[in-house]
Scaffold this active site. Structure first.
Site, PDB file in Angstrom:
ATOM      1  CB  SER A  37      40.890 -48.264  12.029  1.00  0.00           C
ATOM      2  OG  SER A  37      39.040 -47.813  12.746  1.00  0.00           O
ATOM      3  CG  ASP A 347      38.951 -53.360  19.056  1.00  0.00           C
ATOM      4  OD1 ASP A 347      37.837 -52.474  18.195  1.00  0.00           O
ATOM      5  OD2 ASP A 347      40.628 -53.000  18.147  1.00  0.00           O
ATOM      6  CG  HIS A 350      38.033 -51.793  15.063  1.00  0.00           C
ATOM      7  ND1 HIS A 350      38.314 -51.375  15.793  1.00  0.00           N
ATOM      8  CD2 HIS A 350      38.204 -50.746  13.944  1.00  0.00           C
ATOM      9  CE1 HIS A 350      39.048 -49.802  15.883  1.00  0.00           C
ATOM     10  NE2 HIS A 350      38.240 -49.831  14.582  1.00  0.00           N
TER      11      HIS A 350
END
Length: 386
Positions: A37, A347, A350
């Site tokens: 991700s 977040d 990240h």
């Protein structure tokens, strides 16, 4: 976010800085991305999975101001890399350009491989095969069900090469892949979403932490060897960050904001062994194909002293809920900070776009404390002469 016209103007200023000499232009360097991700630019948007960033306020600072599948408020690490690598492929004097110029490059971002827009000439820009939730191991991320694990990312890479061959011919396609810059980011999920996902997880019962780290490194070596077999010759390999310092871990496992010790120990064991494995693999190949980015040290420096890098906090996520904004994903009902420039984390796991830029800047110009055996500026300078 700078517009293309501003970027072009800045590029012209940079060229003037390089002793007034403009190098002849060559074909822009193709860029490939593999991993999780941290570098997924939207492949998971095309999959039936919960590991997606396709809802506001993700993408709030992207040029379109809409979610793209990037786990960021704006640009991802590959986006910044795309600019850098393409700029340096156009300048034979790249090694003397100041760091202020290094963020400027291609106007086109590397598209997710699953994007319908990745056709024709866009194939020459490269492709992003990354998928949120995956790890080195195939059983990492099983809770996300439908994600593109590493063997499947490599299958897509082979498909890409067939499509590229159909476009430009076999010889040129092979040369494009050989000359490409490759970024691969793996490992974090193997700890957070596997070994430490639940108490007494299957992997933690199978392995002690030191043995698990050694097992991961042995499996990662096989992945890198396969990438070499598929034609990659310049590969940036990032380690994990200080996993225990992510807002998610602070929110769930600490009360005073101190980094969670188990994940910190995992990071401390994993990253040095990754670098040693890369040294060994390069020695076996006889060339510095793989470049190790010590992202643990890079990010730990920022987390320990955010003010030095222009941030206000490295503990609280810009978007989220609960303690440190670290509970759950960023959603439309989350708290969202007004100034994304002063937060390290976007977040619960990240970085913000600016956090990504700081990381890429270290990869670009960092000393051997951060980059082994050389930084990206040096790589680009060497490759521009060959």
């Amino acid at each position: 976010m700078d517009s293309p016209s501003v970027l072009l103007a800045s590029l012209l200023v940079c060229l003037v800085m390089v002793m007034g000499i403009v190098a002849p232009q060559v074909e822009a360097r193709t860029f490939f991305v593999f991993g999780d991700s941290l570098v997924d630019n939207g492949n998971n948007n095309y999959l039936a999975t919960s590991a997606r960033a396709n809802m506001p306020p993700y993408g709030i600072d992207f040029p379109t101001h809409i979610p793209t599948g990037r786990f960021s408020n704006g640009l991802s690490i590959p986006d910044v890399f795309s600019w850098v690598s393409n700029l340096f492929s156009l300048l034979s004097l790249s090694h003397v350009i100041s760091i202020q110029c290094e963020r400027i490059g291609a106007e086109e971002y590397t598209l997710p491989y699953l994007s319908p827009a990745l056709t024709g000439q866009r194939l020459l820009v490269g492709a992003n095969f990354a998928s949120a939730g995956i790890g080195i191991l195939n059983d990492t991320g099983i809770q996300f069900v439908n994600i593109i694990r590493m063997f499947a990312q490599f299958q897509f890479f082979q498909q890409y090469q067939l499509r590229l061959t159909a476009l430009v011919g076999a010889d040129r396609a092979q040369q494009i892949v050989k000359n490409a810059l490759v970024l691969i980011t793996l490992g974090g999920n193997d700890f957070v979403n596997n070994y430490y996902l639940v108490p007494y997880s299957a992997r933690s019962r199978q392995f002690s932490l030191p043995d698990y780290v050694r097992y991961l490194i042995s499996q990662y070596k096989k992945i890198l060897q396969r990438l070499y077999e598929l034609g990659a010759r310049r590969v940036i390999v990032t380690g994990t960050g200080p996993m225990g310092c992510a807002p998610a871990e602070l929110a769930q496992k600490t009360v005073n904001g101190q980094c969670e010790p188990n994940l910190q120990r995992a990071s401390a064991l994993y990253n040095p062994q990754l670098i040693q494995m890369i040294k060994s693999l390069n020695s076996e190949i006889g060339s510095d194909v793989f470049i190790a980015a010590n992202t643990l040290k890079m990010q730990q420096d920022v987390i320990n002293n955010p003010q030095k890098y222009g941030f206000v906090t490295s503990k609280i996520a810009c978007c989220g809920q609960g303690p440190f904004n670290g509970l759950g994903l960023c959603t439309a009902i989350s708290n969202v900070c007004a100034d994304r420039e002063i937060y390290v984390f976007w977040d619960n796991f990240h970085p913000t776009e600016r956090g990504n830029r700081v990381l890429v800047q270290q990869i670009m110009s960092g000393s051997t404390d951060y980059m082994y055996p050389m930084n990206l500026s040096t790589i680009m300078a060497i490759d521009s002469r060959t």
